[in-house]
Scaffold this motif. Sequence first.
Motif, PDB file in Angstrom:
ATOM      1  N   UNK A  78       2.213  -4.392  -5.733  1.00  0.00           N
ATOM      2  CA  UNK A  78       2.222  -5.432  -4.704  1.00  0.00           C
ATOM      3  C   UNK A  78       1.938  -4.779  -3.357  1.00  0.00           C
ATOM      4  N   UNK A  79       0.866  -5.232  -2.692  1.00  0.00           N
ATOM      5  CA  UNK A  79       0.516  -4.756  -1.352  1.00  0.00           C
ATOM      6  C   UNK A  79       0.957  -5.826  -0.370  1.00  0.00           C
ATOM      7  N   UNK A  80       2.049  -5.568   0.350  1.00  0.00           N
ATOM      8  CA  UNK A  80       2.732  -6.634   1.094  1.00  0.00           C
ATOM      9  C   UNK A  80       2.603  -6.457   2.597  1.00  0.00           C
ATOM     10  N   UNK A  81       2.151  -7.512   3.247  1.00  0.00           N
ATOM     11  CA  UNK A  81       2.225  -7.580   4.710  1.00  0.00           C
ATOM     12  C   UNK A  81       2.513  -9.021   5.105  1.00  0.00           C
ATOM     13  N   UNK A  82       3.125  -9.192   6.256  1.00  0.00           N
ATOM     14  CA  UNK A  82       3.466 -10.525   6.714  1.00  0.00           C
ATOM     15  C   UNK A  82       4.539 -11.168   5.857  1.00  0.00           C
ATOM     16  N   UNK A 108       4.689  -2.596   8.336  1.00  0.00           N
ATOM     17  CA  UNK A 108       5.842  -2.987   9.143  1.00  0.00           C
ATOM     18  C   UNK A 108       5.844  -4.459   9.540  1.00  0.00           C
ATOM     19  N   UNK A 109       4.749  -5.161   9.282  1.00  0.00           N
ATOM     20  CA  UNK A 109       4.729  -6.600   9.587  1.00  0.00           C
ATOM     21  C   UNK A 109       5.451  -7.418   8.532  1.00  0.00           C
ATOM     22  N   UNK A 132      10.778  -5.077   6.629  1.00  0.00           N
ATOM     23  CA  UNK A 132      10.352  -4.076   5.651  1.00  0.00           C
ATOM     24  C   UNK A 132      11.222  -2.832   5.729  1.00  0.00           C
ATOM     25  N   UNK A 133      11.535  -2.394   6.940  1.00  0.00           N
ATOM     26  CA  UNK A 133      12.360  -1.200   7.092  1.00  0.00           C
ATOM     27  C   UNK A 133      13.758  -1.428   6.533  1.00  0.00           C
ATOM     28  N   UNK A 134      14.312  -2.623   6.715  1.00  0.00           N
ATOM     29  CA  UNK A 134      15.641  -2.927   6.181  1.00  0.00           C
ATOM     30  C   UNK A 134      15.637  -2.940   4.658  1.00  0.00           C
ATOM     31  N   UNK A 185       8.388   1.214  -2.338  1.00  0.00           N
ATOM     32  CA  UNK A 185       8.080   2.621  -2.546  1.00  0.00           C
ATOM     33  C   UNK A 185       7.875   3.318  -1.203  1.00  0.00           C
ATOM     34  N   UNK A 186       7.193   2.616  -0.291  1.00  0.00           N
ATOM     35  CA  UNK A 186       6.925   3.189   1.027  1.00  0.00           C
ATOM     36  C   UNK A 186       6.529   2.088   1.995  1.00  0.00           C
ATOM     37  N   UNK A 187       6.784   2.321   3.281  1.00  0.00           N
ATOM     38  CA  UNK A 187       6.395   1.387   4.340  1.00  0.00           C
ATOM     39  C   UNK A 187       5.470   2.106   5.311  1.00  0.00           C
ATOM     40  N   UNK A 188       4.419   1.400   5.746  1.00  0.00           N
ATOM     41  CA  UNK A 188       3.412   1.998   6.617  1.00  0.00           C
ATOM     42  C   UNK A 188       3.345   1.263   7.950  1.00  0.00           C
ATOM     43  N   UNK A 189       2.799   1.946   8.953  1.00  0.00           N
ATOM     44  CA  UNK A 189       2.809   1.390  10.305  1.00  0.00           C
ATOM     45  C   UNK A 189       1.793   0.275  10.501  1.00  0.00           C
ATOM     46  N   UNK A 190       0.714   0.276   9.736  1.00  0.00           N
ATOM     47  CA  UNK A 190      -0.294  -0.774   9.899  1.00  0.00           C
ATOM     48  C   UNK A 190      -1.018  -1.027   8.596  1.00  0.00           C
ATOM     49  N   UNK A 191      -1.851  -2.061   8.602  1.00  0.00           N
ATOM     50  CA  UNK A 191      -2.519  -2.502   7.382  1.00  0.00           C
ATOM     51  C   UNK A 191      -3.531  -1.479   6.871  1.00  0.00           C
ATOM     52  N   UNK A 192      -4.178  -0.744   7.779  1.00  0.00           N
ATOM     53  CA  UNK A 192      -5.161   0.252   7.348  1.00  0.00           C
ATOM     54  C   UNK A 192      -4.494   1.348   6.529  1.00  0.00           C
TER      55      UNK A 192
END
Length: 268
Positions: free
Chosen positions: A110-114, A134-135, A178-180, A188-195
Amino acid sequence: MTRTHEFADGKLVAATDAGIGTLTFHNEQRKNAITAAMWRDIPRALHFLSVDAGARVIIVAGAGGQDFSAGADISEFATVRKDAETARAYELDNSIAFRAIRSVRVPTIAAIRGICYGGGFGVAAACDLRLADESARFAIPAARLGLAYPADAVQDIVLALGNQTTRKLLYTGLPITAREIETSGFLLETFSDVAELEKAVFALAGSIAGNAPLSIAASKLAIRAVTESDNVLMSEAEVLGTSTFESADYAEGRAAFAERRKPVFRGE
């Protein structure tokens, strides 16, 4: 060769390229909410990807680069969940979709944003691996709608998220970041932006797709057996695992190691 197939009137799109499958929710005007037709077609789309198109891993995402999924499309509830009978039928379609994600032979990411709410959260929980930027925001607002979440989906969430955080989300209906949620082990991991997220997701998918499909399938089945405490699945996993010893891929793996080259696995 790239293969693409649309389901649910184009709102669910399945595609493969170089062994990597993608299953994308295309309902951007409603934050990629999942319609009744989409729920019904999720199993068909997964079968297309994993069987017909030969995907070795499947990435699940929302279209438009904004939201994963707002969950079930509530605008349909006046017709598809208008009474107890139709609500039970709708929930059965949900459960069948969750089971299809959970049990598909190949790994799912699952690639999750928003927004990742309700049924969208359930989809993510049913996947094998979850990454987010992080969104991302997560919530299960069932208690705010006066309905209960399917029990099998709750099981997925407890297994992926842990007891305490699941209780908080189900009892309050409040969103968390996401951080919580990362601290619970859900991500598995959280990234700063979509790229960065997309780069990491496709790198992970590529790594999986390059490995022996029978080995991956046996591992996935064994993990399910352990997490679900299912002795039948455990027996099936043992049989599948043992079958790899006689596979062409096992011979290829040993030959490639001896010859110091990259193996070419065919799933045979």
